[in-house]
Design a protein around this motif. Sequence first.
Motif, short mmCIF file in Angstrom:
data_model
loop_
_atom_site.label_atom_id
_atom_site.label_comp_id
_atom_site.label_asym_id
_atom_site.label_seq_id
_atom_site.Cartn_x
_atom_site.Cartn_y
_atom_site.Cartn_z
N GLY A 120 0.82 -1.21 0.00
CA GLY A 120 0.00 0.00 0.00
C GLY A 120 0.85 1.26 0.00
O GLY A 120 2.01 1.24 0.43
N VAL A 121 0.24 2.33 -0.51
CA VAL A 121 0.87 3.65 -0.48
C VAL A 121 0.03 4.53 0.41
O VAL A 121 -1.21 4.47 0.37
CB VAL A 121 0.97 4.23 -1.91
CG1 VAL A 121 1.35 5.72 -1.87
CG2 VAL A 121 1.97 3.44 -2.74
N PHE A 122 0.67 5.34 1.24
CA PHE A 122 -0.02 6.20 2.21
C PHE A 122 0.33 7.65 1.92
O PHE A 122 1.50 7.98 1.73
CB PHE A 122 0.38 5.80 3.63
CG PHE A 122 -0.01 4.38 3.94
CD1 PHE A 122 -1.23 4.11 4.55
CD2 PHE A 122 0.80 3.32 3.56
CE1 PHE A 122 -1.62 2.80 4.80
CE2 PHE A 122 0.41 2.01 3.80
CZ PHE A 122 -0.80 1.75 4.42
N THR A 123 -0.69 8.50 1.87
CA THR A 123 -0.47 9.87 1.44
C THR A 123 -1.29 10.85 2.28
O THR A 123 -2.35 10.49 2.81
CB THR A 123 -0.85 10.02 -0.05
OG1 THR A 123 -0.64 11.38 -0.44
CG2 THR A 123 -2.32 9.66 -0.28
N LEU B 240 -0.72 5.50 -9.19
CA LEU B 240 0.45 4.62 -9.08
C LEU B 240 0.80 4.02 -10.43
O LEU B 240 -0.03 3.99 -11.35
CB LEU B 240 0.17 3.48 -8.09
CG LEU B 240 -0.20 3.86 -6.65
CD1 LEU B 240 -0.13 2.62 -5.77
CD2 LEU B 240 0.72 4.93 -6.12
N LEU B 241 2.02 3.52 -10.54
CA LEU B 241 2.41 2.81 -11.76
C LEU B 241 1.62 1.50 -11.85
O LEU B 241 1.22 1.07 -12.92
CB LEU B 241 3.92 2.54 -11.73
CG LEU B 241 4.76 3.82 -11.63
CD1 LEU B 241 6.21 3.49 -11.34
CD2 LEU B 241 4.65 4.62 -12.92
N ASP B 242 1.43 0.86 -10.69
CA ASP B 242 0.63 -0.36 -10.63
C ASP B 242 -0.71 -0.03 -9.98
O ASP B 242 -0.81 0.13 -8.77
CB ASP B 242 1.38 -1.41 -9.80
CG ASP B 242 0.57 -2.69 -9.65
OD1 ASP B 242 -0.62 -2.72 -10.06
OD2 ASP B 242 1.12 -3.66 -9.09
N ALA B 243 -1.73 0.05 -10.82
CA ALA B 243 -3.04 0.53 -10.34
C ALA B 243 -3.70 -0.45 -9.38
O ALA B 243 -4.68 -0.11 -8.71
CB ALA B 243 -3.96 0.80 -11.53
#
Lengths: 328, 328
Positions: free
Chosen positions: B33-36, B45-48
């Motif tokens: 996961g990415v956290f923002t 993201l590059l990988d949706a």
Amino acid sequence: MQSKIRIGIAGYGNLGRGVEMAIAQSPDMQLVGVFTRRDPASIQLLDASVPVHPLDDIERFQQQIDVLILCGGSKNDLPEQGPALAALFNTVDSFDTHATIPEYHAALDQAARPAGKTAMLSVGWDPGLFSLNRLYGEAILPVGATYTFWGKGLSQGHSDAVRRVPGVKAGVQYTIPAEEAIERVRNGELPELSTREKHKRECYVVLADGADAADVEQAIVSMPHYFADYDTTVTFITEEELRRDHAAMPHGGVVIRSGTSAAGTTQVMEYTLKLGSNPEFTAAVLVAYARATWRLNQQGVVGAQTVLDVAPALLSPKSPEQLRKELL
Amino acid sequence: MQSKIRIGIAGYGNLGRGVEMAIAQSPDMQLVGVFTRRDPASIQLLDASVPVHPLDDIERFQQQIDVLILCGGSKNDLPEQGPALAALFNTVDSFDTHATIPEYHAALDQAARPAGKTAMLSVGWDPGLFSLNRLYGEAILPVGATYTFWGKGLSQGHSDAVRRVPGVKAGVQYTIPAEEAIERVRNGELPELSTREKHKRECYVVLADGADAADVEQAIVSMPHYFADYDTTVTFITEEELRRDHAAMPHGGVVIRSGTSAAGTTQVMEYTLKLGSNPEFTAAVLVAYARATWRLNQQGVVGAQTVLDVAPALLSPKSPEQLRKELL
């Protein structure tokens, strides 16, 4: 104040002498003795106050030596000496026969571990610092290729091969990296390079009385394994020129990792050594790793270890706080 | 089979995107996961297939993330985020404010240690790989001097300074190492080098409408701290040229240790990086150290750690046996 790390040297050739020099530059270390298979009286140390003992007596010195630096050769000395001494002392050596490192590692581990000793093998620049850079390179840039070029440097093995040729009285061989090949790698071209494209070989030869120069040259350049696969030049010189111009033992080389990110960006990591003296530099690496070996042993890390297992901070006499403040 | 190391990314700018790329090249890792702090729906993201979450929700993911890679900035984000997140996760960051590393280290250690977490700080190439080479250099050649040159590379701080000059619409600044100075160091001269002798600065500037080129140039080259101590050139370009020719973020540099053995022999160790993309490379280093961070935590090594504390073998997905056989 912490007491000095007490070092012994086993074997006193060019490497052992280099270790003595490197210890003299390390205020946290003390050389307690040199051990030799030759007549101790025949050994002249740089510091005459350090005692020289027969290697056969070394067992008596277990309580006086924290780390023993083994300065014998990889071919005949270390395979036997290494495990025997690793059962008695914490050791550091420069074992450099790449193909047999796994079995040498196993033999050392078997000797050192039950004795509670730490045996650091294959320390130097290749294997050693070059190995580290091959590892950092591929761990950080997993998609790419690693290249190692050696030289310009005096190669002992190839010099020996030259000297075995009939008609050769004396001689040396230099390994020369091909600059064009290095440039291509630096530019991120990821070239496939043949043996001939990577290195050249230069021989400087003193002819024996009555030997035929053309015959000798032909015998050298066509020698399988050693020279046939390379562009080799042979230059004939006098004994005086050999002594005057070819007594130093320079060496060096470069490890290059050329990698590509997922976006296709080229990234190049390059590690170069330019060594005025191969044995003095190898000795300096051994001494830094002797410090790490002693610390690892104090921490209870025993058995066979390599440079790949050593946290960099363990090499420095500075405290972790000082290192973070000054070097990070 | 060992399960994959589960990675989270906190912050998704150039660095976070680089980390996503580097994980894609690491088969032993998985991005969970990415956290923002921005609106998650605005992040592409590059990988949706990877989910994006609000950073405020991150505490819920403690059981799903093995190592969290912090991709915020050193000035505003990390001093606060670092300790807060290090109490919840194993973390890796690229904190690069050299002067405050000791206090940041202490804050992380205080947060991570009681929580049984490992916090790896100041990972990248400087601080990071350059720090390692400064350490290897002075530990192995204690008598000598260490030189660091940066560039050719885009400097964010100096580019920001250029853009703050009245009359500047847009611009970038490149730091250029002085080749003559590097040559002198390489030759073992141990020169004393002034700031002006080590680096040059090249600015590429788009003028604001009606601004006077001579005034702007003068304001830049005379700016204290940033440019006054350097030979600085200012080149005026169009907005289109800026977009076309200056969008990449190349960087790099070299660390050179020049040492002398007790016999007076010169030995030179040199470490060079030539990076097509500074953030992508920094990200690649972060990802390799995330692997090491997870392993250290598994071994019970908790609290604040730096690259100086990490045994190189921990960076590689290969087994110790494989590393010894293939790389040593």
